[in-house]
Design an enzyme around this catalytic site. Structure first.
Site, PDB file in Angstrom:
ATOM      1  CG  ASP A 185      -2.240   0.704   0.972  1.00 19.38           C
ATOM      2  OD1 ASP A 185      -2.270   1.600   0.112  1.00 19.38           O
ATOM      3  OD2 ASP A 185      -3.239   0.399   1.648  1.00 19.38           O
ATOM      4  CD  GLU A 219      -6.561   5.645   2.918  1.00 19.65           C
ATOM      5  OE1 GLU A 219      -5.565   5.290   3.568  1.00 19.65           O
ATOM      6  OE2 GLU A 219      -6.494   5.950   1.708  1.00 19.65           O
TER       7      GLU A 219
END
Length: 832
Positions: A324, A525
C-alpha cells in the site's frame, strides 16, 4: 422485533480448522504462523507452458535495471512519462487526489490521454530497455469513482445489506468496463476487510462484520471485475485486474485505528479476517494488496509467514503481492526509499507514490549486492509479467485504441450501469422503524425533503468520490447523477403530487409529510477514525430539525446517510420512520423507488435490505446492539418500535486527533494559550485575553454565528498555541495528502510576519510562513501540508502542540478553526 437472516455462503475454513487441537494457543499475542491450520485455496488457472515460455523469453532479455523497475509503482503526481521512459517502472497509480495534469477532477478523455502517454513511454525501447506495457491502477472502489460522470455504486458497507452476490458480480463487471473505458486496467478492489470496530475510518469499505457475508461476496466481485476463469471473457478488454485487499486483518485493529495493530490470536485471524481470501483466490484474483496494519506488533509487509508461507504457499496464490501507499516505510529498519525486507518477505511490487526514485536506486543496489536475492527478484518479476500477459497487454495497443475506450462516452455513466446502481440502492436500504405504517408514502401528497443530505450527491456518496476524501463537492460535479431529494421530487411530480426541497426545513407550503435526509459528512481512511459511536457529538441540529417538524404536526421519515451504524437513538425516537440508507452513491432515485408508492397506490419496491453490521445500542464501541445483525423490516411487518434509551454511555469529550480549534475555542482534549516575548504563558478561558507583556490581544468576533471567531492583534512577537493533553502521532496523516487547515481572515496589509506550525516538545517545532495574502481575500481555509511541517523540523510521531500561530508586531488576523483536512482555498507550499 423481526430478524431476517438470508442464506450465506459458508466459510471455506472448517476443514482447515477441524484438525486443530482444542485449547491450543495459536499465535496468542505472538506472530507465530502455523500454515497447516490455514485454509487451502484452489488457484483456478491450469499450468500454461506457453505462458511460461513467453515469460522466460522476455526475462532473458531484461537487464537488472529492467527487472527492478517492474517491482515499483509510482503515483502520477510524482512521475512523468519522460521519467517512465527512463526508468521503465512496472506500474503507475492514481491516488485519490492525483489527476491528469494536476487537476482536481478528470474526465475519461483526460485519463485516456495520460494512459497513452505512459504506455508509449514504457514501450519505448530506444534507450536499451525492454518494452513492457505498464499496469495503471486506481481505487475504483464504488464504481470508477475517480472519473467525472461515472456511475457511483453504493459503498461496500451499504452493499452488504443486500446479501446478493449476483448483484456484486454485476457491479464488478460494470465497474471494470468503466475503468477500461478510461484507459486504465487495474482496480484496487475488492476490499475484503471484516470490520470489527465501527470507529475505524475505513469500516464502510468492508461489506460486513460477518465473515460469511464477506466470503460470499469476495469471489463474485473478483469475477465481476476480471471475468470468470476458464471462459473467453477472463481478463478480456472489458475487464480489469482486481486486487483483494488489505491482507490481513485491517478490519481487526485495536480500537479501530487505521493502520493499527490487530491484537488477536491466530484462530481469530483465520476464522474472521481471512474469510474472503480463499474464494477470491479461487476466482483467480490477480493481485493481493498487503495491509498497512500489523498483527500483534508486526507490520504485514514485515511478516514473511503470512505473505509467503500462508498466502503464496498454503493458499496457492499465484498472482503478485503489492504494497500500500508507502507502507513499506513503516517496517522497522526501512524507509520509504529503502526496504529490501519487504521484497524478501514476499512483496512483489511496492507502492512508492512519491518515493519511487529513491526506492529504485536503493533496490537496484541491494539486488546487485545480494541483499535481495536474484531468485526472489526473478520470482516477483515473473509473477508481474504473467499478469500482464494474461491481461493481453502486450498485444492490446495503446489504451485509447482499445474497444471500450474508443466508445467511452457510451460506457462511462451509461444508462444500463445507472439502472444497475439504482437497483443496488433499492436492495441495500434497511428499514429500522415504521410506526403507524407511515411508509410507503403517497406520491400524490405534498412532500418536504429537508436535511443537509436532501440535495447533496456528495454526502450520499461518501469518501473516495472524485477526490480522496470526497469533500468540497457540489451537485454540478456529478453530471448524470441524481440527489435523493431530486429523485423524490421527480416521482412525486410524475404522480401528480408535489415536493419541496429545503435543507434547512423552512418550507413555503406546509407539507403533508417530511423526509429528513441527514448523516455523516464524507471521509476516507484515517480521517474517518472516531473515538466513539456518537453521531456529530455536540451538534444536535439534525435532531432539532426532526423534532421541530414533528412539533408542527408533520410526520417525519428520517433517512440516515452513513458509512457505518452510529448511535442515533434520539433521532430514531424523534422520527415516525427511520431508514438506514448507508452511502447509496449517484442514483438517489433508488431511495424514492422504495419510499413512495406507485401512482395507483400499489407498492413497486419493498425493503429487502437487512443489516450487515449490528446497530449500536450505545455510543460505546463493542456494546450490546440495538438492532442485531440481520435485522430489517418490510412493509409486511406491522411493528411499533418502543422508545429507545437516550443515554449514550459516553461523555462526548474524547479527544480527536484531527480537530483542534472550533468556533474560536480549543476542542475537547486540547488547551488554548497565548505567550508573549517574555515567555509567560496565559491560558485562555474566556475572551478578551492578552499576553502578560501585551504583545498579543484576543477578542471575540462574529463569523457565521455570534462570537464564533477570534481577532488577534500583535503589538510584538507572540504566539497562540493549541496544545494536546498528551502527545499525538500524525505520521500516517503526514504520509497522506493531509494538511493543517486554518479557517482565517487576514486583516493586516501583509501576512509576511505570520507563521503556522506544530510543536513537538522542547526546542522541537516545524513552521511555515503564511506568506502574502491580501486582506481583501476575506475568510479563507489556508492549508499547510503536514509534509512541509515535517520537513521544517516537526517530529510527526510526537506532536504536543498541533496548532501554533506566531507573528510579529503589526500582524492582525481573525481565526475560527484549525483542523486536519484535504481541502483548502489556498495551499501554502513547502519552503525551498
Amino acid at each position: 422485533m423481526p430478524v431476517r437472516y438470508l442464506p450465506l455462503t459458508r466459510i471455506l475454513l472448517a476443514a482447515a480448522l477441524a484438525g486443530a487441537p482444542l485449547g491450543i494457543a495459536l499465535g496468542d499475542g505472538t506472530t507465530t504462523v502455523h500454515p497447516a491450520l490455514w485454509p487451502q485455496a484452489h488457484w483456478p488457472l491450469p499450468a500454461d507452458a506457453a505462458l511460461e515460455q513467453r515469460v522466460a523469453a522476455l526475462m532473458a532479455k531484461m537487464s537488472v535495471e529492467d527487472k527492478v523497475g517492474q517491482l515499483i509503482q509510482a503515483d502520477i503526481a510524482s512521475i512523468t512519462p519522460e521519467q517512465m521512459r527512463q526508468y521503465h517502472l512496472g506500474s503507475i497509480l492514481a491516488g485519490g487526489n492525483s489527476k491528469p495534469g494536476g487537476g482536481r477532477f478528470a474526465t475519461a478523455a483526460q485519463w485516456k490521454a495520460l494512459a497513452d502517454a505512459f504506455y508509449h513511454a514504457a514501450m519505448d525501447g530506444s534507450g536499451g530497455h525492454t518494452a513492457i506495457p505498464p499496469l495503471f491502477g486506481i481505487d475504483a472502489v464504488h464504481g470508477d469513482n475517480g472519473t467525472v460522470g461515472a456511475t457511483l455504486f453504493p459503498q461496500n458497507s451499504t452493499l452488504g445489506n443486500a446479501h446478493d452476490p449476483a448483484l456484486l458480480r454485476a457491479i464488478g463487471a460494470a465497474t471494470a468496463a468503466e475503468v477500461r473505458a478510461t484507459g486504465l486496467n487495474w482496480s484496487f478492489a475488492p476490499t475484503l476487510a471484516v470490520p470489527q470496530d465501527l470507529r475505524w475510518g475505513r469500516a464502510y469499505e468492508g461489506y460486513s462484520q460477518d465473515p460469511r457475508v464477506v466470503a460470499s461476496y469476495a469471489g463474485a466481485m473478483v469475477e465481476g471485475l476480471q471475468g470468470t476463469p476458464g471462459t473467453r471473457d477472463f481478463l478480456d478488454d472489458a475487464h480489469a485486474i482486481a486486487s483483494a485487499k488489505h491482507f490481513l486483518a485491517d478490519g481487526g485493529t485495536k480500537d479501530g485505528k487505521d493502520q493499527g495493530d490487530a491484537q488477536i490470536d491466530e484462530r481469530t485471524l483465520i476464522a474472521t479476517h481471512a474469510a474472503g481470501y480463499p474464494p477470491a483466490i479461487a476466482a483467480g484474483v490477480q493481485t493481493v494488496m498487503a495491509s498497512f496494519s500489523s498483527w500483534n506488533g508486526v507490520k504485514m509487509l514485515g511478516n514473511k509467514g503470512l505473505l509467503t508461507d500462508v498466502l503464496k504457499r498454503r493458499m496457492d496464490f499465484q498472482g503478485f503481492v503489492v504494497g500500500d501507499w508507502n507502507a513499506h516505510g513503516q517496517i522497522p529498519g526501512c524507509s520509504n526509499v529503502d526496504c529490501p525486507a519487504a521484497y524478501n518477505n514476499g512483496a512483489d511490487m511496492l507502492m512508492a507514490p512519491d518515493s519511487w526514485r529513491g526506492l529504485y536506486e536503493h533496490t537496484l543496489a541491494e539486488v546487485k549486492s545480494g541483499a535481495i536475492p536474484m531468485a526472489r527478484v526473478d520470482d516477483a518479476v515473473a509473477r508481474i509479467l504473467r499478469v500482464k500477459f494474461r491481461m493481453g497487454l502486450f498485444t492490446a495497443g495503446a489504451p485509447s485504441t482499445q474497444p471500450l475506450a474508443r466508445d467511452s462516452d457510451q460506457v462511462v455513466g451509461s444508462a444500463a450501469h445507472r439502472a444497475l446502481a439504482r437497483r443496488a440502492v433499492r436492495e441495500s436500504l434497511v428499514l429500522l422503524k415504521n410506526d403507524g405504517n407511515l411508509l410507503p408514502l403517497d406520491p400524490h401528497r405534498h412532500i418536504l425533503v429537508a436535511g443537509e443530505g436532501a440535495d447533496s450527491i456528495s454526502q450520499q456518496s461518501g469518501g473516495w468520490t472524485l477526490t480522496w476524501q470526497g469533500t468540497g463537492l457540489g451537485n454540478a460535479d456529478f453530471p448524470g447523477a441524481q440527489s435523493i431529494g431530486a429523485g423524490i421530487a421527480a416521482q412525486a411530480k410524475a404522480a401528480g403530487g408535489t415536493a419541496e426541497i429545503a435543507p434547512d426545513g423552512h418550507y413555503k407550503r406546509k407539507p403533508d409529510v417530511a423526509v429528513v435526509v441527514f448523516g455523516e459528512s464524507p471521509y476516507a481512511e484515517f480521517q474517518g477514525d472516531i473515538a466513539n459511536l456518537l453521531f456529530h457529538p455536540g451538534d444536535d441540529h439534525d435532531l432539532e430539525l426532526i423534532r421541530g417538524l414533528r412539533a408542527q404536526g408533520i410526520p417525519v421519515v428520517a433517512v440516515f446517510l452513513s458509512g457505518r451504524p452510529l448511535w442515533v437513538n434520539r433521532e430514531i425516537n424523534a422520527a415516525d420512520a427511520f431508514v438506514a440508507a448507508g452511502l447509496p452513491g449517484s442514483e438517489g432515485g433508488g431511495v424514492a423507488d422504495v419510499l413512495l408508492r406507485k401512482p395507483d397506490g400499489t407498492i413497486d419496491h419493498d425493503f429487502h435490505g437487512t443489516l450487515a453490521f449490528a446497530w449500536p445500542g450505545t455510543a460505546v464501541a463493542g456494546g450490546k446492539p440495538q438492532f442485531p445483525l440481520g435485522y430489517g423490516l418490510t412493509y409486511a411487518d406491522h411493528v411499533t418500535l418502543p422508545k429507545l434509551p437516550e443515554q449514550s454511555g459516553v461523555s462526548g469529550n474524547e479527544r480527536r486527533v484531527d480537530d483542534y480549534l472550533e468556533k474560536g475555542k480549543a476542542t475537547a482534549g486540547y488547551t488554548l494559550s497565548l505567550a508573549g516575548a517574555d515567555g509567560q504563558v496565559v491560558a485562555v478561558g474566556a475572551t478578551p485575553a492578552a499576553t502578560a507583556d501585551d504583545h498579543l490581544r484576543m477578542t471575540a468576533i462574529d463569523y457565521k454565528a455570534q462570537e464564533d471567531a477570534r481577532r488577534l492583534d500583535w503589538n510584538g512577537a507572540a504566539s497562540l498555541t493549541v496544545a494536546s493533553t498528551s502527545p499525538i502521532d500524525l505520521d500516517r496523516q503526514t504520509n497522506g495528502d493531509v494538511m493543517l487547515v486554518a479557517t482565517l481572515r487576514v486583516e493586516s496589509p501583509s501576512a509576511a510576519s505570520v507563521w503556522i506550525g506544530m510543536g513537538c516538545g522542547h526546542d522541537c517545532r516545524g513552521r511555515v510562513a503564511l506568506g502574502n495574502a491580501p486582506a481583501a481575500a476575506g475568510w479563507q481555509r489556508v492549508g499547510i501540508p503536514l509534509k512541509c511541517l515535517r520537513a521544517a523540523g516537526a517530529d510527526m510521531h510526537h506532536i504536543v502542540a498541533p496548532f501554533v500561530l506566531e507573528a510579529e508586531k503589526g500582524a492582525r488576523l481573525a481565526i475560527s478553526g484549525a483542523a486536519l483536512g484535504t481541502n483548502a482555498d489556498r495551499v501554502v507550499g513547502c519552503p525551498r
